[in-house]
Design an enzyme around this catalytic site. Structure first.
Site, PDB file in Angstrom:
ATOM      1  N   ASP A  29      51.318  46.217  28.307  1.00  0.00           N
ATOM      2  CA  ASP A  29      50.855  44.801  27.889  1.00  0.00           C
ATOM      3  C   ASP A  29      50.725  44.669  26.560  1.00  0.00           C
ATOM      4  O   ASP A  29      49.935  45.359  25.721  1.00  0.00           O
ATOM      5  CB  ASP A  29      49.689  44.407  29.125  1.00  0.00           C
ATOM      6  CG  ASP A  29      49.516  42.822  29.013  1.00  0.00           C
ATOM      7  OD1 ASP A  29      49.945  42.204  30.074  1.00  0.00           O
ATOM      8  OD2 ASP A  29      49.341  42.185  27.918  1.00  0.00           O
ATOM      9  N   GLN A  93      48.964  32.819  36.489  1.00  0.00           N
ATOM     10  CA  GLN A  93      50.431  33.293  35.920  1.00  0.00           C
ATOM     11  C   GLN A  93      50.608  32.474  34.864  1.00  0.00           C
ATOM     12  O   GLN A  93      50.548  31.231  34.755  1.00  0.00           O
ATOM     13  CB  GLN A  93      51.379  33.029  37.004  1.00  0.00           C
ATOM     14  CG  GLN A  93      52.708  33.521  36.652  1.00  0.00           C
ATOM     15  CD  GLN A  93      53.580  33.796  37.880  1.00  0.00           C
ATOM     16  OE1 GLN A  93      53.387  33.148  39.125  1.00  0.00           O
ATOM     17  NE2 GLN A  93      54.809  34.326  37.831  1.00  0.00           N
ATOM     18  N   HIS A  99      55.099  40.027  38.035  1.00  0.00           N
ATOM     19  CA  HIS A  99      54.783  41.307  37.206  1.00  0.00           C
ATOM     20  C   HIS A  99      53.712  42.055  38.128  1.00  0.00           C
ATOM     21  O   HIS A  99      52.880  41.108  38.263  1.00  0.00           O
ATOM     22  CB  HIS A  99      54.713  40.998  35.909  1.00  0.00           C
ATOM     23  CG  HIS A  99      53.856  39.904  35.379  1.00  0.00           C
ATOM     24  ND1 HIS A  99      54.588  38.630  35.283  1.00  0.00           N
ATOM     25  CD2 HIS A  99      52.662  39.877  35.056  1.00  0.00           C
ATOM     26  CE1 HIS A  99      53.742  37.732  35.171  1.00  0.00           C
ATOM     27  NE2 HIS A  99      52.377  38.427  35.005  1.00  0.00           N
ATOM     28  N   HIS A 101      50.257  43.814  37.167  1.00  0.00           N
ATOM     29  CA  HIS A 101      49.212  44.306  36.273  1.00  0.00           C
ATOM     30  C   HIS A 101      48.643  45.487  36.943  1.00  0.00           C
ATOM     31  O   HIS A 101      48.329  45.801  37.710  1.00  0.00           O
ATOM     32  CB  HIS A 101      48.111  43.207  35.823  1.00  0.00           C
ATOM     33  CG  HIS A 101      48.694  42.065  35.169  1.00  0.00           C
ATOM     34  ND1 HIS A 101      48.633  41.940  34.025  1.00  0.00           N
ATOM     35  CD2 HIS A 101      48.936  40.993  35.768  1.00  0.00           C
ATOM     36  CE1 HIS A 101      48.667  40.610  33.803  1.00  0.00           C
ATOM     37  NE2 HIS A 101      49.319  39.992  34.550  1.00  0.00           N
TER      38      HIS A 101
HETATM   39  P1  AMP Z   1      50.168  36.584  33.707  1.00  0.00           P
HETATM   40  O1  AMP Z   1      49.346  35.964  32.894  1.00  0.00           O
HETATM   41  O2  AMP Z   1      49.728  37.200  35.044  1.00  0.00           O
HETATM   42  O3  AMP Z   1      51.720  35.921  33.837  1.00  0.00           O
HETATM   43  O4  AMP Z   1      50.641  37.964  32.810  1.00  0.00           O
HETATM   44  C1  AMP Z   1      51.573  37.895  31.870  1.00  0.00           C
HETATM   45  C2  AMP Z   1      51.242  39.200  30.876  1.00  0.00           C
HETATM   46  O5  AMP Z   1      52.044  39.345  29.995  1.00  0.00           O
HETATM   47  C3  AMP Z   1      49.806  39.064  29.936  1.00  0.00           C
HETATM   48  O6  AMP Z   1      48.981  39.916  30.182  1.00  0.00           O
HETATM   49  C4  AMP Z   1      50.633  38.994  28.627  1.00  0.00           C
HETATM   50  O7  AMP Z   1      49.685  39.861  27.604  1.00  0.00           O
HETATM   51  C5  AMP Z   1      51.866  39.819  28.884  1.00  0.00           C
HETATM   52  N1  AMP Z   1      52.881  39.891  27.801  1.00  0.00           N
HETATM   53  C6  AMP Z   1      53.429  38.684  27.233  1.00  0.00           C
HETATM   54  N2  AMP Z   1      54.374  38.607  26.440  1.00  0.00           N
HETATM   55  C7  AMP Z   1      54.540  40.140  26.412  1.00  0.00           C
HETATM   56  C8  AMP Z   1      55.415  40.977  25.544  1.00  0.00           C
HETATM   57  N3  AMP Z   1      56.359  40.446  24.963  1.00  0.00           N
HETATM   58  N4  AMP Z   1      55.119  42.166  25.912  1.00  0.00           N
HETATM   59  C9  AMP Z   1      54.382  42.839  26.779  1.00  0.00           C
HETATM   60  N5  AMP Z   1      53.515  42.040  27.339  1.00  0.00           N
HETATM   61  C10 AMP Z   1      53.548  40.751  27.229  1.00  0.00           C
END
Ligand code: AMP
Ligand code: ZN
Length: 113
Positions: A29, A93, A99, A101
């Site tokens: 992440d 989200q 995804h 985590h």
């Molecule tokens: P969610 O809030 O459950 O949709 O989680 C989205 C996650 O994606 C967050 O923890 C972000 O930090 C992560 N994220 C967003 N952009 C990227 C990226 N380019 N590479 C890796 N993680 C990312």
């Protein structure tokens, strides 16, 4: 459709990759909330958990979870870790490509915020 995680899965956007196979990829992440924090995503675009279909049930959904478990162990989370999937805005989200985590290497509290 411009999807951030499809771009990572297609190799159009760089990520700190951990694992990939025909069905899923895993990468760290970008804003880690624990010493270990990575994401496991299907290559297939599925916007939210509500969009998971019966055909995704046994193979893909199980493979995401199994990949999370195996990588968590490889990253030293034998003592414990957490998997989280946020669904829609109310569930927290922000990226609309499902995804999982995986968080570990610190004490995680309950209930989550
Ligand atoms: P969610 O809030 O459950 O949709 O989680 C989205 C996650 O994606 C967050 O923890 C972000 O930090 C992560 N994220 C967003 N952009 C990227 C990226 N380019 N590479 C890796 N993680 C990312
Ligand atoms: Zn996508």
């Amino acid at each position: 459709m411009d999807c951030l995680f499809c771009r990572i899965a297609n190799g159009d956007l760089a990520a700190n990759m951990l694992y990939e196979d025909e069905q899923v990829i895993a990468f760290h992440d970008i804003a880690p909330q624990a010493p270990v924090h990575f994401l496991v995503i299907p290559r297939k675009h599925i916007a939210t958990l509500h969009d998971l279909s019966e055909e995704d049930d046994k193979l893909l959904a199980g493979h995401i979870l199994f990949t999370a478990q195996r990588l968590a162990e490889q990253l030293g989370c034998e003592e414990g870790f957490r998997v989280v999937m946020n669904c829609n805005d109310l569930g927290g989200q922000t990226v609309y490509h499902i995804h999982m985590h995986v968080l570990g290497q610190r004490r995680l509290h309950w209930p989550p915020g």
